[in-house]
Design a protein around this motif. Sequence first.
Motif, PDB file in Angstrom:
ATOM      1  N   GLU A  62      15.442   2.262  -0.145  1.00 23.34           N
ATOM      2  CA  GLU A  62      16.732   1.722   0.316  1.00 23.34           C
ATOM      3  C   GLU A  62      17.772   2.817   0.492  1.00 23.34           C
ATOM      4  O   GLU A  62      18.441   2.894   1.532  1.00 23.34           O
ATOM      5  N   ARG A  73      21.696  -0.845   5.961  1.00 23.45           N
ATOM      6  CA  ARG A  73      20.529  -0.444   5.167  1.00 23.45           C
ATOM      7  C   ARG A  73      19.276  -0.818   5.952  1.00 23.45           C
ATOM      8  O   ARG A  73      18.850  -1.978   5.936  1.00 23.45           O
ATOM      9  N   PRO A 124      10.085   4.018   4.162  1.00 23.43           N
ATOM     10  CA  PRO A 124       9.499   2.853   3.480  1.00 23.43           C
ATOM     11  C   PRO A 124       7.981   2.778   3.641  1.00 23.43           C
ATOM     12  O   PRO A 124       7.265   2.480   2.684  1.00 23.43           O
ATOM     13  N   ARG A 167      25.517  -1.004  -4.206  1.00 23.43           N
ATOM     14  CA  ARG A 167      25.366  -2.385  -3.728  1.00 23.43           C
ATOM     15  C   ARG A 167      26.673  -3.166  -3.862  1.00 23.43           C
ATOM     16  O   ARG A 167      27.000  -4.004  -3.025  1.00 23.43           O
ATOM     17  N   MET A 184      15.850  -5.633 -12.611  1.00 21.91           N
ATOM     18  CA  MET A 184      14.828  -4.691 -12.161  1.00 21.91           C
ATOM     19  C   MET A 184      15.067  -3.295 -12.718  1.00 21.91           C
ATOM     20  O   MET A 184      14.119  -2.575 -13.055  1.00 21.91           O
ATOM     21  N   CYS A 185      16.339  -2.897 -12.841  1.00 20.80           N
ATOM     22  CA  CYS A 185      16.677  -1.565 -13.331  1.00 20.80           C
ATOM     23  C   CYS A 185      16.706  -1.483 -14.855  1.00 20.80           C
ATOM     24  O   CYS A 185      16.505  -0.401 -15.420  1.00 20.80           O
ATOM     25  N   LEU A 241      11.249   1.498  -4.544  1.00 20.37           N
ATOM     26  CA  LEU A 241      12.098   0.592  -3.765  1.00 20.37           C
ATOM     27  C   LEU A 241      13.523   1.131  -3.647  1.00 20.37           C
ATOM     28  O   LEU A 241      14.136   1.087  -2.571  1.00 20.37           O
ATOM     29  N   ILE A 242      14.041   1.628  -4.764  1.00 24.74           N
ATOM     30  CA  ILE A 242      15.390   2.207  -4.751  1.00 24.74           C
ATOM     31  C   ILE A 242      15.433   3.416  -3.828  1.00 24.74           C
ATOM     32  O   ILE A 242      16.379   3.588  -3.039  1.00 24.74           O
ATOM     33  N   LEU A 261      18.669  -7.219  -9.194  1.00 25.19           N
ATOM     34  CA  LEU A 261      18.561  -5.762  -9.200  1.00 25.19           C
ATOM     35  C   LEU A 261      18.881  -5.186 -10.579  1.00 25.19           C
ATOM     36  O   LEU A 261      18.270  -4.204 -11.002  1.00 25.19           O
ATOM     37  N   LYS A 268      16.071  -2.760   2.761  1.00 24.57           N
ATOM     38  CA  LYS A 268      16.882  -3.292   1.671  1.00 24.57           C
ATOM     39  C   LYS A 268      15.997  -4.041   0.686  1.00 24.57           C
ATOM     40  O   LYS A 268      15.183  -4.874   1.083  1.00 24.57           O
ATOM     41  N   VAL A 269      16.135  -3.709  -0.599  1.00 28.64           N
ATOM     42  CA  VAL A 269      15.385  -4.431  -1.634  1.00 28.64           C
ATOM     43  C   VAL A 269      15.827  -5.890  -1.591  1.00 28.64           C
ATOM     44  O   VAL A 269      17.026  -6.185  -1.716  1.00 28.64           O
ATOM     45  N   PRO A 305       9.883  -0.150  -8.862  1.00 31.76           N
ATOM     46  CA  PRO A 305      11.351  -0.150  -8.787  1.00 31.76           C
ATOM     47  C   PRO A 305      11.922   1.180  -8.299  1.00 31.76           C
ATOM     48  O   PRO A 305      12.836   1.204  -7.468  1.00 31.76           O
TER      49      PRO A 305
END
Length: 470
Positions: free
Chosen positions: A81, A393, A241, A385, A407-408, A77-78, A404, A396-397, A74
Amino acid sequence: MTMRESQTQHPLIDHQESLATTTAAKKLSIIPLIFLIYFEVSGGPYGEESAVGAAGPLWAILGFLIFPFIWSIPEALITAELATAFPGNGGYVIWAHQAFGPFWGSLMGSWKFLSGVINLASYPVLCIDYLKLVIPLLSSGLPHYIAILFTTLVLSFLNYTGLVIVGYTAVCLGVISLLPFILLTLISIPKIDPSRWISLGEKGVAKDWSLFFNTLFWNLNFWDNASTLAGEVEQPQKTFPKALLSAGLLTCLAYLVPLLAATGAIPLEQENWVDGYFADVAEIIAGKWLKIFLEIGAVLSIIGLYEAQLSSCAYQLLGMADLGFLPQCFSGRSKWFNTPWLGILVSTLITIAVSYMNFAELISSVNFLYSLGMLLEFASFLWLRRKLPRIKRPFKVPMGLPGLIVMCLIPSGFLVYVMSVATGSVVLVCSVATVFTVIWYFVMKLCKTKKWIQFNNVGEKLEYEDEVLE
């Protein structure tokens, strides 16, 4: 690209390009960036031994297998992005600024910088701890402190010589420091008993869950630190990425494979599994030569960790100066090496000042401050977001806002747990540091308003509009 899109440029990137020296500076390519991220996060299996000592082989293996999915991925990924949507040397400072305004951007920068330089201070100490095994004179007293000071200064000078040099140095250090673990794994294969992997620990040895989770956390965080180098990377929208994915795979394999080899090849003596025990495992499995090789690798890994962390801290200060959070002098670069010399100097001086603190208190303070910053980072990610859903972006996740949030939430719960088990002295130190950073923000704001000190004004223009269609 439409005309409207081409007119909506990142003002920070434009500003950073205007600050470039007359000599074109080399940018980081993907391979050095992969190893810089690897050293920001890991640097190899050194330090994961405590997870076995705290909870046994099975929990340690499961921890390093599962924890990347609920924490590291996570965070990576953040970072991918936001670093591609808002490329610039400010990294997470830009993200918090865009989401909630300059006060929160400044607070984010302060928390992350302090956690970075405190973490930085641990590396010369660790380096001398390994060297004293070869040079006993460095074990204590004045020679010990002089060695820490000398090591810090030498490593900081290497950073001053340029990020590209540091990047390729990280590649060499990474390969050499991993080589003894590759040899350890290969030699261990005939001796591995898979039944040892499912051991929950020796009978009568209590589980130390606080140590277990802190070990996982310390070994698998700081994925976002490389975002402060985005302005120094070739085509960051494409490179970041790929680099994060590659560094993630390298990190997970570097932890899991030697751990499986070591725990499977020798009988469990849980009290021996403390930091540095891999060197003893190497001697048990292959002999004294591999122990020495692994200890040399440990020193090289620590050097790589220091260089990567110092680069992140120094370029963060440069990015904050570009945003107007720090005086314009922090935007200055060396005429010889194009590096942010003042950021390197300030980071080094703070590192020296805190390097004589208790090591356990150092790590706990790092984890607490980093947790505060990460909670703000998750909030910034989610709010951006919602606030800027259509901004371009490049990466982008692939989730909607509800996904999201879930996920957070999982890593956020872990961050709260890490903060809840901190000692009173750590909470006090971090609280005082936070109050100081709040005061610092308003002092800098007053200096800017009164024009007592010269600042860049790009931060005032750095409010992106939700007009760049994806």
